[in-house]
Scaffold this active site. Structure first.
Site, mmCIF file in Angstrom:
data_model
loop_
_atom_site.group_PDB
_atom_site.id
_atom_site.type_symbol
_atom_site.label_atom_id
_atom_site.label_comp_id
_atom_site.label_asym_id
_atom_site.label_seq_id
_atom_site.Cartn_x
_atom_site.Cartn_y
_atom_site.Cartn_z
ATOM 1 N N ARG A 31 -105.355 24.986 93.648
ATOM 2 C CA ARG A 31 -104.892 25.597 92.401
ATOM 3 C C ARG A 31 -104.531 27.076 92.619
ATOM 4 N NH1 ARG A 31 -105.745 29.943 89.285
ATOM 5 N NH2 ARG A 31 -107.996 29.739 89.605
ATOM 6 N N ASP A 32 -105.513 27.927 92.821
ATOM 7 C CA ASP A 32 -105.238 29.360 92.968
ATOM 8 C C ASP A 32 -104.402 29.627 94.207
ATOM 9 O OD1 ASP A 32 -105.439 32.028 92.172
ATOM 10 O OD2 ASP A 32 -107.230 32.387 93.350
ATOM 11 N N HIS A 76 -115.406 35.721 93.248
ATOM 12 C CA HIS A 76 -114.060 35.294 93.651
ATOM 13 C C HIS A 76 -113.372 36.491 94.307
ATOM 14 C CE1 HIS A 76 -110.311 32.834 92.787
ATOM 15 N NE2 HIS A 76 -109.769 34.022 92.985
ATOM 16 N N HIS A 83 -110.688 38.395 96.941
ATOM 17 C CA HIS A 83 -109.445 38.322 97.715
ATOM 18 C C HIS A 83 -109.603 39.226 98.926
ATOM 19 C CE1 HIS A 83 -106.459 36.416 94.683
ATOM 20 N NE2 HIS A 83 -107.635 35.859 94.615
ATOM 21 N N CYS A 110 -102.390 36.878 94.953
ATOM 22 C CA CYS A 110 -102.040 37.286 93.605
ATOM 23 C C CYS A 110 -100.657 37.904 93.651
ATOM 24 C CB CYS A 110 -103.030 38.304 93.071
ATOM 25 S SG CYS A 110 -102.529 38.988 91.478
ATOM 26 N N ASN A 148 -106.538 34.932 98.882
ATOM 27 C CA ASN A 148 -107.908 34.489 98.732
ATOM 28 C C ASN A 148 -108.690 34.546 100.038
ATOM 29 O OD1 ASN A 148 -108.200 33.203 95.915
ATOM 30 N ND2 ASN A 148 -106.227 32.419 96.629
#
Lengths: 317, 317
Positions: free
Chosen positions: B25-26, B218, B220, B251, B260
């Site tokens: 997903r991300d 979470h 990055h 992002c 990520n």
């Protein structure tokens, strides 16, 4: 992004650290590309302008072993000296020491291995043999008032032997300390250290009476662990960290091209932790971006990757 | 190298953590390349075989916003269910929730922003507006017995606003907790967190009475800080970490393509620390190497870079 990262100190960490720049030596010796002498000199002069105060300049290892640094004497002559900046050079043996002294070196670094197999593969000797080779060089340096740094390779894992017992590292570290090495740099040559391993080794060394102020940590980022390992070292009180501008270099025996911890990534974390280091990150990023161009490949540093692409077009160097 | 890293636990860290896989997903939503539905399904099925038990499968955000995941319903239908494996899906609002439920979602994630500017840029609303949008979705999920995860973006820094005050994050986290989110994932959307900042935020949240067992982190890896930040989170007692297989994604508002934290790099550190996670690193590396091929670029994961190139030619997947 200049105002980031936010500064959030962690209780119990040192207020200040020494970054020991290894890019011109450990970095360039492991790059496939042979960089010309003029570029090396520009690179080292550029590093000086970033605020770095300890920049290992080159190596007097035989040019047959390390053709990348065959121009050691020319580089040392070309950079000259600068107030407040140390330029140690690597010397492997008496011949290298004679060449280094003739070239005007004022500080040296010697290297040994914590494992028999790496001593054999890299140095064509044994663990004892490497220390015996270094001993007269260290004594000669001491008599000449020249500081000596001792590198210990394979302190955490060895590509052939696997796990490296802590006692084995301890023994080599103690012998280098007894010889008179001012600083002993613990090398994670293949990048397999993790934070608990770092703490265990440092506690064991501390237990022998060797102070954390005599140690440096030299991490490779092969598995992405280098900064987490630095954090572990900081908690144990170690205040000297080896890093390579732009993350250039690596170990030819390691599995991947990702080598030394990038100085920029280290500086970013130290900035966030509010730990003083004296380095101008923006200038360093510019320089490493320029050097990556000379090496013909992108910098493996995350910070350089993130910041160089948007940097001002006008070069600082 | 299978016997490395050595296992050296650090006192006071959790014995076990939950890795929450966000790659499908991300990761994929931030990749330029639009991956076909069949490949996504293969990817998620492959992830299941690595031992991962929480794999965010897709997003029911409008295909106009995120064309990469326009096939959310097909992906969810294609992967089906598997014993002991959770497949949350992201939903932005009531329309997304209706689509997700129709597609058979059994767990959801909602997202809000800690900063006004990101709420405006990314969600076209305000901080309050985003929470109000999420509230009925969370309530509906609670009534249906469906677990809800709440993502908070920009918990450490914001590309427009810079420093993000901790009090501001605290307020949003408290409101999500009150709404009934089971887990709240604190996002360092642009990768600017450092270990002291992580500890400061977690201590502040802990001070409000919200337990560390309700939090996820979470990170990055834009500036290479993600694993050092995880280490800081582990010391504070957080036991859930988001990561993306192979480090895919990022992002679109961050400065670099490095996104990520790679699941493999996290697993390597956890292996060294002796913290249980249930994942087969070798299988995961194979899968991520395969996926990097589908995305047409090398994996940004250090571990995948190091290990995939020498992996056995016969694919596990």
């Amino acid at each position: 992004m200049a105002e980031l990262p936010d500064e959030f100190p962690l209780p119990g960490l040192p207020e200040q650290v020494q970054i020991y720049e290894v890019g011109p030596r450990d970095g360039l010796q492991a790059e496939k590309e042979i960089v010309d002498t003029r570029t090396k000199i520009e690179f080292i002069r550029g590093l000086r302008q970033t605020g770095l105060t300890a920049i290992e300049a080159t190596s007097f290892v035989s040019p047959r072993w390390v053709p990348q640094l065959a121009d050691a004497a020319e580089v040392l002559a070309g950079i000259g000296s600068a107030d407040g900046i140390r330029h140690p050079v690597l010397v492997p043996n008496q011949i290298g020491m004679d060449r280094a002294l003739a070239a005007g070196a004022t500080e040296i670094a010697i290297f040994v291995s914590a494992t028999e197999r790496f001593a054999h593969e890299n140095l064509d000797t044994t663990v004892d043999g490497a220390i015996e080779l270094a001993a007269p060089v260290v004594r000669q340096a001491a008599e000449a008032g020249i500081g000596v740094r001792g590198y210990v390779s394979m302190c955490f894992g060895d590509p052939w032997e696997g796990r490296v017992p802590i006692g084995q590292v301890l023994d080599v570290v103690r012998r280098l300390a007894d010889l008179g090495c001012r600083t002993i740099s613990l090398g994670d040559t293949i990048g397999v250290a993790t934070p608990g391993h770092v703490q265990a080794l440092l506690e064991a060394i501390g237990g022998t009476g060797i102070g954390m102020d005599r140690l440096a940590l030299h991490f490779h980022d092969t598995y992405g662990q280098a900064l987490a390992n630095v954090l572990s070292g900081l908690r144990c009180g170690v205040t000297e960290y080896d890093a390579s501008a732009g993350g250039i270099g690596g170990c030819p025996f390691a599995r991947s091209a990702t080598g030394n911890l990038a100085t920029e990534d280290l500086v970013w974390m130290l900035n966030g932790l509010g730990i003083e280091h004296g380095i101008d990150l923006d200038r360093l990023v510019q320089l490493s971006g320029w050097m990556a161009g000379k090496l013909g490949r992108p910098s493996p540093s995350r910070v350089v990757t993130a910041l160089y692409q948007e940097a001002a077009a006008d070069q600082l160097f």
